[in-house]
Design a protein around this motif. Sequence first.
Motif, PDB file in Angstrom:
ATOM      1  N   LEU A 115     -54.688   5.413  67.980  1.00 20.98           N
ATOM      2  CA  LEU A 115     -54.066   5.172  66.676  1.00 20.98           C
ATOM      3  C   LEU A 115     -53.535   3.751  66.558  1.00 20.98           C
ATOM      4  CD1 LEU A 115     -52.141   8.453  65.771  1.00 20.98           C
ATOM      5  CD2 LEU A 115     -53.812   7.250  64.373  1.00 20.98           C
ATOM      6  N   THR A 154     -58.702   8.779  62.882  1.00 24.47           N
ATOM      7  CA  THR A 154     -57.973   9.243  61.707  1.00 24.47           C
ATOM      8  C   THR A 154     -58.703   8.713  60.481  1.00 24.47           C
ATOM      9  OG1 THR A 154     -55.794   9.349  60.647  1.00 24.47           O
ATOM     10  CG2 THR A 154     -56.453   7.238  61.570  1.00 24.47           C
ATOM     11  N   ASP A 167     -48.979   7.753  59.033  1.00 30.33           N
ATOM     12  CA  ASP A 167     -49.456   8.137  57.705  1.00 30.33           C
ATOM     13  C   ASP A 167     -48.358   8.788  56.869  1.00 30.33           C
ATOM     14  OD1 ASP A 167     -51.878   7.214  58.495  1.00 30.33           O
ATOM     15  OD2 ASP A 167     -52.726   9.183  58.950  1.00 30.33           O
TER      16      ASP A 167
END
Length: 675
Positions: free
Chosen positions: A82, A280, A311
């Motif tokens: 991420l 993602t 997010d």
Amino acid sequence: MTDYILLTNLETGIFLIAILLLAVQYHSFGYDIKKIIFWCIILMPFIYFSVNMVTEIVTADEAKYELRFTNVKNIKNLDLPLKLIYEYKFSQFTLGTLFLMIPDQIKNIMSRAAVWKVYKTAHYFIFYGLSLLVMRVWHYWIFDENGIRRRIGENGILITLIGLPLSCLLIKVVNYDAGSTYPAVLGVSLIWAAYRSEDERKAVIGTICTAVGVMDKWTALPYWCICVILYSYMAIRRKEKWKDKIIYTACTVSISYIAALLLSYFYLLYASIQQDGLCTDINWGNVTFSFEHTVRAIITGNINIDYINADAYSGDAVWYIFILFGLLIACTLFLELVMSLWKKHRISVNMVLGYFQKSCLVFGIIGGVICAYVFSCHISPYLAIEPGYYISADGLDGWTYHYGARTFIGHFIAKLCYMCATVICNYPSAVLCMLALSAGLALKHGQDDRMTVCNLVYTSGIALLALYVMAGLPSDARYYSYPILIIVLSSIYTCYLYYHGTKMKNIFALSLTILWILEMLLYVPNIKAFSPIWVMRDRSFNESVRKGEWYAGEVMFWGENVALAGRKIKNIVDLNDDISYSDVTIYNDYGNIWIENPGFSFKELGDYDGSGLDEKTFIVLNKFALFRKDVPLFLESVDPMDTISYKGEIGAWIYRGDQLKEYEEYFFQEQRNRE
């Protein structure tokens, strides 16, 4: 130093290719063969500094990312996926593309050392290429006069980008520092060129180049803001009505912002293709992250990023974008207002900016030299803040930076002084001479309109240093990379304009170059450690460690101590027929990767298993790690087998295991501390 002078075969190849690329560039500039040979000889030492051990050393920040970008399709199966969506979009994914192009059958037979070498070599040429590109911008669009002054100026630009101590660090270490700084320098150079040629298209390209750097590291956002403000000011400075100024400012900021966000989106889209789908979804949060998180951090006071839940707060990113949008417009209009008022009252803009900047420079040089000896940075929790002293809020990664001050004012002044010392200690003495010369020249010729853009860019670097101090940024040269480089480039331009060449002046310039080379030779291989020749400490300072305390210019290793010590230990083993490479175990307290490792077993100090300390065991202790703990008693009572030192100052100690048998409990304690 003599252990590290020679280049490996690969580094020799890199060196020769770099020289060849430079010769091709000179040819395109119209240099004749004599000038090509002369300037290649002048640049050779600086290219050597930038190449030496580039394919051997691995610093602390590099090891955790290499595997993720030499096999980008496998990122999702490793940790930190991420984080890599939100940062490192330029340099690392560019390198990832290279490894995607290598056929699988070749990658499958490549050793880990070979992968590292390709990775480090590619990074070197990416940023060496960017340095040559910056040099081209200055040659064609900023320097406007042929002759020796122009050649000195444009080669001075390249020497700065590859030959400053900081530049050697940036170009050798594969992390975000080079990826954020070099695009910014290219962007500002294009903005400068746009002013000189009255071509706004160059300015637009300049803001996009700088945006590339912001995507590599979000803390580089101020570089992009500087470019956008300079571009917007260029677009409105000849508008008569304030209504037109406001409209044009809004348009230029909008163009810059939309272009930057589109660039971020398409890079993520490309990364998704690279990786067969990201870990993602591409969303508003990861597209805008680099261009809003700095504002978020300033407003909320929290610079940390929760990548797992990023997010969740991406929905409010639009508000921070609008806040920054408004700030960029306000800063541009404020700049225009100040410049207009000065002109209206017949005040020389360049004289005012010149006095301000050069005063800062003179104060910085004199103050920095003094502060290098007077002020030290204290780091808690290793050196705690005593009761009754100012509780500092400056810190990063669990460290708190303080200066033993009792009040906020005292803390701020000490922090400012230490920043000056950090910057000045990163400049070779020859560069300090040039900076002082440029300050005098700028004050003497302050009315010249050709200095306007130089003064604006110069001021941006000084303002950024001031902002960094107010923000409590760690006082390390790599965090100040843009200002450090831009101050030198601006000084080179000032000297180019006013330091007209004579035979004696050309000899003086050559003498400064030789002084620069000699000073850099004291710190081969040039990576993290550097201080100018005027920083001289006594023996007690040079051979000791101060727990939780650090001085500007003090020798610091960032993990390269593994390779440096490895070479020394290899020389010892080569002289002993009873020991083979595979018999040797080396315990390090900071880093454990050496690309050219001939077969040694590298382990972390905390992994000591009690197998015994003998003549086949070596211990390497790095001062940068030791200052975080109680310094072991044997450091003073037992003479090391060898040390890694510069100008007499020890940065790492090397012991043979049997020297420390009676201190074995120390290594068990390190293991317990790690657990």
